[in-house]
Design a protein around this motif. Structure first.
Motif, PDB file in Angstrom:
ATOM      1  N   ALA A  82      -9.809  -2.640   5.830  1.00 52.39           N
ATOM      2  CA  ALA A  82      -8.733  -1.309   6.424  1.00 52.39           C
ATOM      3  C   ALA A  82      -8.635  -1.646   7.791  1.00 52.39           C
ATOM      4  CB  ALA A  82      -9.235  -0.104   5.877  1.00 52.39           C
ATOM      5  N   ASN A  83      -7.499  -1.161   8.141  1.00 50.21           N
ATOM      6  CA  ASN A  83      -7.051  -1.189   9.570  1.00 50.21           C
ATOM      7  C   ASN A  83      -6.552   0.327   9.975  1.00 50.21           C
ATOM      8  OD1 ASN A  83      -6.630  -1.806  12.343  1.00 50.21           O
ATOM      9  ND2 ASN A  83      -4.565  -2.521  11.850  1.00 50.21           N
ATOM     10  N   PRO A  84      -7.575   1.215   9.950  1.00 50.71           N
ATOM     11  CA  PRO A  84      -7.225   2.383   9.943  1.00 50.71           C
ATOM     12  C   PRO A  84      -6.516   3.046  11.154  1.00 50.71           C
ATOM     13  CG  PRO A  84      -9.316   2.498  10.281  1.00 50.71           C
ATOM     14  CD  PRO A  84      -8.986   1.212   9.866  1.00 50.71           C
ATOM     15  N   THR A  85      -5.348   3.701  11.318  1.00 50.75           N
ATOM     16  CA  THR A  85      -4.804   4.173  12.541  1.00 50.75           C
ATOM     17  C   THR A  85      -5.595   5.099  13.386  1.00 50.75           C
ATOM     18  OG1 THR A  85      -2.612   4.005  11.654  1.00 50.75           O
ATOM     19  CG2 THR A  85      -2.582   5.419  13.357  1.00 50.75           C
ATOM     20  N   LYS A  86      -6.292   6.009  12.559  1.00 53.77           N
ATOM     21  CA  LYS A  86      -7.521   6.754  13.117  1.00 53.77           C
ATOM     22  C   LYS A  86      -8.766   7.087  12.283  1.00 53.77           C
ATOM     23  CE  LYS A  86      -4.249  10.127  14.906  1.00 53.77           C
ATOM     24  NZ  LYS A  86      -3.875  11.694  15.233  1.00 53.77           N
ATOM     25  N   GLY A  87      -9.663   7.064  13.072  1.00 52.82           N
ATOM     26  CA  GLY A  87     -10.940   6.863  12.084  1.00 52.82           C
ATOM     27  C   GLY A  87     -11.662   5.738  12.154  1.00 52.82           C
ATOM     28  N   GLU A  90       8.482   2.749   7.534  1.00 54.52           N
ATOM     29  CA  GLU A  90       8.472   2.007   8.907  1.00 54.52           C
ATOM     30  C   GLU A  90       8.116   2.952  10.031  1.00 54.52           C
ATOM     31  OE1 GLU A  90      12.655   0.696   9.214  1.00 54.52           O
ATOM     32  OE2 GLU A  90      12.476  -1.071   7.954  1.00 54.52           O
ATOM     33  N   ASN A  91       8.219   4.316   9.912  1.00 57.02           N
ATOM     34  CA  ASN A  91       7.900   5.239  10.822  1.00 57.02           C
ATOM     35  C   ASN A  91       6.605   6.069  10.594  1.00 57.02           C
ATOM     36  OD1 ASN A  91      10.620   5.371  12.515  1.00 57.02           O
ATOM     37  ND2 ASN A  91      11.306   4.935  10.666  1.00 57.02           N
ATOM     38  N   HIS A  92       5.757   5.907   9.477  1.00 54.94           N
ATOM     39  CA  HIS A  92       4.696   6.783   9.169  1.00 54.94           C
ATOM     40  C   HIS A  92       3.555   6.086   9.963  1.00 54.94           C
ATOM     41  CE1 HIS A  92       1.260   8.886   7.498  1.00 54.94           C
ATOM     42  NE2 HIS A  92       2.347   9.570   6.948  1.00 54.94           N
ATOM     43  N   PRO A  93       2.715   6.632  10.625  1.00 55.91           N
ATOM     44  CA  PRO A  93       1.620   5.786  11.426  1.00 55.91           C
ATOM     45  C   PRO A  93       0.547   5.020  10.487  1.00 55.91           C
ATOM     46  CG  PRO A  93       1.342   8.396  11.631  1.00 55.91           C
ATOM     47  CD  PRO A  93       2.771   8.099  10.894  1.00 55.91           C
ATOM     48  N   TYR A  94       0.233   5.822   9.378  1.00 59.21           N
ATOM     49  CA  TYR A  94      -0.835   5.478   8.627  1.00 59.21           C
ATOM     50  C   TYR A  94      -0.503   4.063   7.959  1.00 59.21           C
ATOM     51  CZ  TYR A  94      -3.195   9.941   8.879  1.00 59.21           C
ATOM     52  OH  TYR A  94      -3.861  11.033   9.230  1.00 59.21           O
ATOM     53  N   GLU A  95      -1.788   3.184   7.706  1.00 59.18           N
ATOM     54  CA  GLU A  95      -1.404   1.922   7.026  1.00 59.18           C
ATOM     55  C   GLU A  95      -1.059   2.106   5.658  1.00 59.18           C
ATOM     56  OE1 GLU A  95      -4.198  -2.183   6.694  1.00 59.18           O
ATOM     57  OE2 GLU A  95      -5.202  -0.274   6.726  1.00 59.18           O
ATOM     58  N   GLU A  96      -1.815   3.051   4.850  1.00 62.00           N
ATOM     59  CA  GLU A  96      -1.623   3.545   3.766  1.00 62.00           C
ATOM     60  C   GLU A  96      -0.986   4.888   3.760  1.00 62.00           C
ATOM     61  OE1 GLU A  96      -1.623   1.817   0.984  1.00 62.00           O
ATOM     62  OE2 GLU A  96      -2.925   0.113   1.440  1.00 62.00           O
ATOM     63  N   VAL A  97       0.422   5.073   3.380  1.00 66.90           N
ATOM     64  CA  VAL A  97       1.154   6.057   3.305  1.00 66.90           C
ATOM     65  C   VAL A  97       0.935   6.792   2.030  1.00 66.90           C
ATOM     66  CG1 VAL A  97       3.475   7.330   3.501  1.00 66.90           C
ATOM     67  CG2 VAL A  97       2.866   5.066   4.717  1.00 66.90           C
ATOM     68  N   ALA A  98       0.552   7.964   2.322  1.00 68.65           N
ATOM     69  CA  ALA A  98       0.350   8.962   0.866  1.00 68.65           C
ATOM     70  C   ALA A  98       1.610   9.668   0.622  1.00 68.65           C
ATOM     71  CB  ALA A  98      -0.876   9.961   1.240  1.00 68.65           C
ATOM     72  N   TYR A  99       2.420   9.451  -0.488  1.00 71.11           N
ATOM     73  CA  TYR A  99       3.616  10.167  -0.755  1.00 71.11           C
ATOM     74  C   TYR A  99       3.712  10.481  -2.172  1.00 71.11           C
ATOM     75  CZ  TYR A  99       5.608   5.673  -2.319  1.00 71.11           C
ATOM     76  OH  TYR A  99       5.827   4.700  -2.896  1.00 71.11           O
ATOM     77  N   GLU A 100       4.646  11.205  -2.475  1.00 72.34           N
ATOM     78  CA  GLU A 100       5.080  11.482  -3.860  1.00 72.34           C
ATOM     79  C   GLU A 100       6.660  11.701  -3.809  1.00 72.34           C
ATOM     80  OE1 GLU A 100       3.379  15.207  -4.922  1.00 72.34           O
ATOM     81  OE2 GLU A 100       1.254  14.681  -4.405  1.00 72.34           O
TER      82      GLU A 100
END
Length: 364
Positions: free
Chosen positions: A181-186, A217-227
């Protein structure tokens, strides 16, 4: 300009995603990348319309009704549909249809009828179901505003006459990044806790693609959590038919004469006159028998549509007057609407209103 650039503009007025499931809308003949020399707008695409397009050097026909409604297994020219398709292909003419996408549009077919008849403050008669969705996502607090603005710009959070609508709740999210993984944070292998904003926005189903694109395109996370959830709520700005009021009520017979004149109707078939003044008027371009009950329930004094069958006139139940003014007649001004729209969007481009006769019904 290309076909795709022009149809993209048309889909701003009437997104294809809001068309009925049974319909066949969009580019029916041609190539999205073809250059357009001129646009011919028509209600129906018949052979005489293709001839007109050839004569006027228009290689894109924007048609309300689709010339291809069901699947073509052969194209041999044995019927009018196949002959139109063959002639269009031979002459490099593209054909684009809008039909029920424009029927369901806020500023579409029925809004134009209301304009012609002077029906004021029109509202959707039968709001379309399944056209509202809700996005839920989670983003670090410091990134929330940038993400929200991008989502708003893509169409999220637009409800009726309001924009930038959202609801947020602050909380703590957690995750553990695995190897690779390439986490934005952590850090890899360690559980990370982050103060996040849970964002909720309602949007039109037809905008889902561009909204998710903006999210990723605008979320900072590598994996975006969404519903994304489909809502049971109806979209009051989309749907079939409209209902509004006359500025000055008229007796039913007088208003029918006015309708006949303004809608250029050769004749009007109607249910029993109730000999009362007409104040609330419901309209539905094309075949509108399915909406009689809705018009009656909405308190309409008159329902103007077409293609009413014998027994369906009884559904007026002495509550309203049903007026069948003809299928072509209810939709005839649609091409004027489209020409005006395209000329506003493309003021220096060749946009022509078809002069070909396409009404298949004649009167003795």
């Amino acid at each position: 300009m290309t076909v795709n650039e022009i149809t993209t503009l048309l889909e701003e007025l009437a997104p294809l995603g809001q068309a009925e499931d049974f319909d066949n809308v969009g580019l029916l003949v041609g190539n999205h990348t073809a250059d357009v020399t001129g646009i011919l707008v028509t209600l129906d695409t018949l052979e005489n319309v293709v001839d007109e397009a050839i004569d006027t050097r228009c290689n894109l026909i924007v048609s309300f009704h689709p010339i291809i409604f069901s699947g073509l297994q052969k194209i041999t020219g044995k019927n009018y549909v196949e002959r139109v398709v063959l002639k269009a292909i031979r002459n490099n003419i593209s054909i684009y249809s809008m039909h029920t996408a424009l029927d369901n549009a806020t500023n579409g077919v029925n809004a134009k009828i209301c304009e012609v008849l002077g029906v004021q403050n029109p509202k959707i008669l039968i709001p379309k179901k399944g056209m509202l969705k809700k996005l839920t996502t989670y983003v670090p607090i410091e990134n929330a505003m940038v993400l929200k603005e991008a989502l708003f710009a893509s169409g999220a959070g637009h409800i009726g006459n309001y924009s930038h609508c959202s609801f947020g709740t602050e909380g703590t999210g957690s995750y553990r990044a695995k190897t690779g993984a390439n986490p934005t944070k952590g850090e890899i292998g360690k559980t990370h806790h982050e103060t996040e904003l849970c964002i909720n926005m309602v949007f039109s189903a037809s905008d889902e693609g561009k909204i998710l694109k903006a999210l990723f395109e605008n979320h900072p996370y590598e994996e975006v959590a969404y519903e994304v959830l489909t809502l049971d709520n109806t979209n009051a700005t989309l749907g079939m038919g409209m209902i509004g009021s006359l500025e000055k009520p008229l007796m039913d017979i007088d208003f029918l004469h006015q309708v006949k004149e303004k809608m250029k109707a050769e004749g009007i078939r109607h249910s029993k006159l109730l000999h009362k003044k007409i104040k609330k008027v419901a309209v539905l371009g094309g075949s509108g028998a399915f909406a009689i009950g809705a018009a009656r329930a909405a308190g309409a004094d008159m329902f103007i549509t077409s293609d009413i069958k014998y027994h369906q006139y009884y559904e007026a139940e002495d509550k309203l007057v049903i007026a069948d003014i003809g299928h072509f007649e209810t939709e005839q001004f649609t091409k004027n609407l489209l020409v005006d729209y395209l000329k506003e969007k493309l003021p220096n481009f060749a946009v022509r209103l078809s002069e070909s006769k396409t009404n298949p019904i004649n009167y003795l």
